[in-house]
Scaffold this motif. Structure first.
Motif, PDB file in Angstrom:
ATOM      1  N   VAL A  61       5.827   5.477  24.669  1.00 50.28           N
ATOM      2  CA  VAL A  61       6.408   5.122  23.381  1.00 50.28           C
ATOM      3  C   VAL A  61       7.907   5.380  23.431  1.00 50.28           C
ATOM      4  O   VAL A  61       8.346   6.475  23.753  1.00 50.28           O
ATOM      5  N   ARG A  62       8.687   4.365  23.106  1.00 50.67           N
ATOM      6  CA  ARG A  62      10.141   4.494  23.034  1.00 50.67           C
ATOM      7  C   ARG A  62      10.580   4.753  21.600  1.00 50.67           C
ATOM      8  O   ARG A  62      11.508   5.495  21.337  1.00 50.67           O
ATOM      9  N   ASP A  63       9.899   4.103  20.641  1.00 48.86           N
ATOM     10  CA  ASP A  63      10.241   4.267  19.238  1.00 48.86           C
ATOM     11  C   ASP A  63       9.040   3.867  18.384  1.00 48.86           C
ATOM     12  O   ASP A  63       8.264   3.004  18.777  1.00 48.86           O
ATOM     13  N   ARG A  64       8.917   4.511  17.220  1.00 45.65           N
ATOM     14  CA  ARG A  64       7.909   4.125  16.232  1.00 45.65           C
ATOM     15  C   ARG A  64       8.496   4.361  14.851  1.00 45.65           C
ATOM     16  O   ARG A  64       9.027   5.426  14.564  1.00 45.65           O
ATOM     17  N   HIS A  65       8.452   3.361  14.032  1.00 44.04           N
ATOM     18  CA  HIS A  65       8.899   3.505  12.654  1.00 44.04           C
ATOM     19  C   HIS A  65       8.197   2.458  11.800  1.00 44.04           C
ATOM     20  O   HIS A  65       7.621   1.509  12.331  1.00 44.04           O
ATOM     21  N   GLU A  66       8.239   2.656  10.487  1.00 44.76           N
ATOM     22  CA  GLU A  66       7.682   1.642   9.602  1.00 44.76           C
ATOM     23  C   GLU A  66       8.548   0.399   9.686  1.00 44.76           C
ATOM     24  O   GLU A  66       9.776   0.485   9.706  1.00 44.76           O
ATOM     25  N   LEU A  67       7.903  -0.737   9.755  1.00 48.09           N
ATOM     26  CA  LEU A  67       8.594  -2.008   9.828  1.00 48.09           C
ATOM     27  C   LEU A  67       9.455  -2.190   8.581  1.00 48.09           C
ATOM     28  O   LEU A  67       8.967  -2.025   7.456  1.00 48.09           O
ATOM     29  N   THR A  68      10.718  -2.488   8.776  1.00 46.64           N
ATOM     30  CA  THR A  68      11.600  -2.713   7.620  1.00 46.64           C
ATOM     31  C   THR A  68      11.428  -4.147   7.124  1.00 46.64           C
ATOM     32  O   THR A  68      10.952  -5.030   7.869  1.00 46.64           O
ATOM     33  N   ALA A  69      11.851  -4.390   5.899  1.00 46.09           N
ATOM     34  CA  ALA A  69      11.775  -5.738   5.334  1.00 46.09           C
ATOM     35  C   ALA A  69      12.583  -6.713   6.179  1.00 46.09           C
ATOM     36  O   ALA A  69      12.147  -7.840   6.436  1.00 46.09           O
ATOM     37  N   GLU A  70      13.751  -6.286   6.632  1.00 47.03           N
ATOM     38  CA  GLU A  70      14.598  -7.153   7.465  1.00 47.03           C
ATOM     39  C   GLU A  70      13.899  -7.499   8.781  1.00 47.03           C
ATOM     40  O   GLU A  70      13.915  -8.652   9.215  1.00 47.03           O
ATOM     41  N   GLU A  71      13.284  -6.493   9.433  1.00 47.10           N
ATOM     42  CA  GLU A  71      12.545  -6.754  10.671  1.00 47.10           C
ATOM     43  C   GLU A  71      11.381  -7.705  10.406  1.00 47.10           C
ATOM     44  O   GLU A  71      11.107  -8.607  11.204  1.00 47.10           O
ATOM     45  N   GLY A  72      10.697  -7.514   9.300  1.00 49.76           N
ATOM     46  CA  GLY A  72       9.572  -8.369   8.946  1.00 49.76           C
ATOM     47  C   GLY A  72       9.974  -9.821   8.753  1.00 49.76           C
ATOM     48  O   GLY A  72       9.262 -10.740   9.170  1.00 49.76           O
ATOM     49  N   ARG A  73      11.123 -10.048   8.126  1.00 53.83           N
ATOM     50  CA  ARG A  73      11.609 -11.414   7.908  1.00 53.83           C
ATOM     51  C   ARG A  73      11.935 -12.121   9.226  1.00 53.83           C
ATOM     52  O   ARG A  73      11.869 -13.346   9.311  1.00 53.83           O
ATOM     53  N   ALA A  74      12.267 -11.368  10.251  1.00 50.70           N
ATOM     54  CA  ALA A  74      12.618 -11.956  11.545  1.00 50.70           C
ATOM     55  C   ALA A  74      11.387 -12.338  12.369  1.00 50.70           C
ATOM     56  O   ALA A  74      11.517 -12.998  13.397  1.00 50.70           O
ATOM     57  N   LEU A  75      10.198 -11.942  11.925  1.00 52.82           N
ATOM     58  CA  LEU A  75       8.968 -12.210  12.671  1.00 52.82           C
ATOM     59  C   LEU A  75       8.248 -13.447  12.147  1.00 52.82           C
ATOM     60  O   LEU A  75       8.118 -13.632  10.943  1.00 52.82           O
ATOM     61  N   THR A  76       7.767 -14.264  13.071  1.00 52.15           N
ATOM     62  CA  THR A  76       6.981 -15.438  12.720  1.00 52.15           C
ATOM     63  C   THR A  76       5.505 -15.052  12.706  1.00 52.15           C
ATOM     64  O   THR A  76       5.012 -14.481  13.668  1.00 52.15           O
ATOM     65  N   GLY A  77       4.821 -15.350  11.613  1.00 55.76           N
ATOM     66  CA  GLY A  77       3.383 -15.086  11.539  1.00 55.76           C
ATOM     67  C   GLY A  77       3.019 -13.709  11.026  1.00 55.76           C
ATOM     68  O   GLY A  77       1.846 -13.340  11.034  1.00 55.76           O
ATOM     69  N   LEU A  78       3.989 -12.935  10.561  1.00 55.17           N
ATOM     70  CA  LEU A  78       3.685 -11.600  10.046  1.00 55.17           C
ATOM     71  C   LEU A  78       2.762 -11.685   8.833  1.00 55.17           C
ATOM     72  O   LEU A  78       1.873 -10.853   8.672  1.00 55.17           O
ATOM     73  N   ASP A  79       2.930 -12.726   8.019  1.00 52.75           N
ATOM     74  CA  ASP A  79       2.112 -12.867   6.814  1.00 52.75           C
ATOM     75  C   ASP A  79       0.631 -13.062   7.130  1.00 52.75           C
ATOM     76  O   ASP A  79      -0.219 -12.782   6.296  1.00 52.75           O
ATOM     77  N   GLN A  80       0.295 -13.507   8.331  1.00 50.12           N
ATOM     78  CA  GLN A  80      -1.104 -13.647   8.737  1.00 50.12           C
ATOM     79  C   GLN A  80      -1.662 -12.319   9.252  1.00 50.12           C
ATOM     80  O   GLN A  80      -2.870 -12.159   9.372  1.00 50.12           O
ATOM     81  N   PHE A  81      -0.779 -11.384   9.567  1.00 48.98           N
ATOM     82  CA  PHE A  81      -1.172 -10.074  10.090  1.00 48.98           C
ATOM     83  C   PHE A  81      -1.191  -9.004   9.011  1.00 48.98           C
ATOM     84  O   PHE A  81      -2.020  -8.096   9.039  1.00 48.98           O
ATOM     85  N   ALA A  82      -0.282  -9.098   8.050  1.00 51.96           N
ATOM     86  CA  ALA A  82      -0.144  -8.030   7.059  1.00 51.96           C
ATOM     87  C   ALA A  82       0.195  -8.601   5.686  1.00 51.96           C
ATOM     88  O   ALA A  82       0.978  -9.543   5.576  1.00 51.96           O
ATOM     89  N   GLY A  83      -0.391  -7.977   4.669  1.00 52.87           N
ATOM     90  CA  GLY A  83      -0.053  -8.327   3.298  1.00 52.87           C
ATOM     91  C   GLY A  83       1.243  -7.645   2.887  1.00 52.87           C
ATOM     92  O   GLY A  83       1.729  -6.736   3.558  1.00 52.87           O
TER      93      GLY A  83
END
Length: 191
Positions: free
Chosen positions: A96-118
């Motif tokens: 493990v290099r890093d672990r943190h709660e996904l930020t809103a900005e990081e979430g917006r940069a991901l494609t398909g996040l809405d199918q993985f998480a509400g």
């Protein structure tokens, strides 16, 4: 007999050569060395086997570590151990290099996040380092790499983030983040 100069090999040529002849370092060998570089100490002080026999799949019960079943408290330098997709198949080990709660900005940069998480799900972004299999000569997937996993604490599901496209993919959601490998545990060193 005069030898002709050989031009330097490219990165891809070296990786293909390693794949062809079974050379290089596997995940456990890389991760064990990286772990010791981060934490110091010796293989013996952590109960590790020697290089050449460095499987890290037997950490359960090792007094040098505490074990958790999910990564919600993973810290940089922890070991994330994945079992094989089916009994008898090789597992996988990452650092493990890093672990943190996904930020809103990081979430917006991901494609398909809405199918993985509400929108109210608690998602952890886990950056890991390891040596990865080349998938029968697929040079883009093999070798030492940094990858990003997602863990949805609300559902217990995992996903992988494609480094090139930022697409969220789920191989087998509840099993684990990588090619159907279920999570065996996250190990924190006790010293």
């Amino acid at each position: 007999l005069e030898l002709l100069p050989v031009p330097p090999l490219t990165r891809d040529q070296i990786k293909l050569l390693q794949w062809e002849y079974g050379m290089g370092i596997d995940c456990s060998g890389y991760v064990q060395q990286a772990f010791l570089a981060v934490h110091g100490g010796s293989r013996k002080s952590y109960g590790f086997d020697s290089i050449g026999n460095e499987s890290l799949y037997d950490l359960k019960g090792n007094r040098a570590f505490t074990r958790e079943l999910t990564p919600v408290h993973a810290r940089p330098g922890d070991l994330l151990i994945l079992d094989g997709p089916t009994k008898g198949e090789a597992g996988h080990t990452v650092l493990v290099r890093d672990r943190h709660e996904l930020t809103a900005e990081e979430g917006r940069a991901l494609t398909g996040l809405d199918q993985f998480a509400g929108s109210t799900d608690k998602v952890h972004r886990i950056e890991v380092d390891a040596s990865w299999g080349a998938g029968y000569g697929n040079l883009d997937s093999g070798g030492v790499q940094r990858r990003t996993f997602l863990y949805n604490e609300s559902t217990g599901e995992w996903a992988d983030v494609d480094a090139n496209t930022n697409a969220v993919t789920q191989d087998s959601a509840k099993a684990g983040p990588y090619n159907g490998h279920p999570v065996e545990g996250v190990y924190h060193p006790t010293r």
